[in-house]
Scaffold this active site. Structure first.
Site: not given
Ligand code: IMP
Ligand code: MG
Length: 174
Positions: A99, A103, A105, A107
């Site tokens: 990955e 962020d 988490g 996903t």
């Molecule tokens: P989560 O589901 O909130 O953990 O988001 C994960 C996905 O959001 C990552 O695989 C990225 O594609 C995108 N993402 C989260 N934070 C960032 C960042 O700071 N920069 C770019 N993409 C991000």
């Protein structure tokens, strides 16, 4: 483009290369035997995965998954659907899911549920960056490149509105 500009380099090319080499050694040592499948989550992991696999000194195979959030388009929906399902058999193999960044988490949590159901021999996550805000992070998160600041980061595969993925360093935006 995108109305934003690079503000500050957070991890430069040399720092990334050194850490990716260490991660490659850690993964090599963690899997002394068995079939290893390195599974990249597109698109964000494409550069990291390309560099990482060249630092893993044992046989392995590479495949990718493409995931999308259901419904509203907001990642907070908490449901993930596979748009591309790996052709490779997952059952009985060591899987390292690669990955770009963890962020919230959300996903990752959904993907792990999907992958566990395929009955791999083992399942581990290798994330380049972790913002450290995921509550109750799953045990599968075994390899992390860097603890990331709680800023929006771009470069080395990470995008903002599909821009900046090609930058060889990781930066935050202003
Ligand atoms: P989560 O589901 O909130 O953990 O988001 C994960 C996905 O959001 C990552 O695989 C990225 O594609 C995108 N993402 C989260 N934070 C960032 C960042 O700071 N920069 C770019 N993409 C991000
Ligand atoms: Mg993105």
């Amino acid at each position: 483009m995108g109305g934003k500009e690079i503000h500050r380099v957070v991890f430069d090319e040399a720092a990334i290369a050194a850490r990716v080499a260490q991660l490659g050694r850690e993964i090599t040592e963690a899997y002394p035997e068995g079939d290893l499948l390195v599974l990249g989550l597109l698109k964000g992991s494409f550069i990291f995965l390309g560099d990482l696999v060249r630092q893993i000194d044992r046989p392995l195979q590479v495949d990718f998954i493409v995931a999308s959030s259901y419904g509203t388009g907001k990642s907070s929906s908490g449901h993930v659907r596979l748009l591309y399902d790996p052709m490779t058999v997952l059952e009985g193999r060591h899987i390292v899911l690669v990955e770009d960044i963890i962020d919230t988490g959300t996903t990752l949590r959904c993907l792990l549920d999907l992958l566990r159901a395929r009955q791999p021999r083992s399942l581990a996550v290798c994330a380049l960056l972790d913002k450290g805000i995921m509550s109750g992070p799953p045990d599968e998160i075994r390899f992390v490149g860097f603890q990331a600041p709680k800023a929006f980061l771009v470069g080395y595969g990470l995008d903002h509105a599909e821009e900046y993925r090609h930058l060889p360093f990781i930066a935050d935006l202003a």
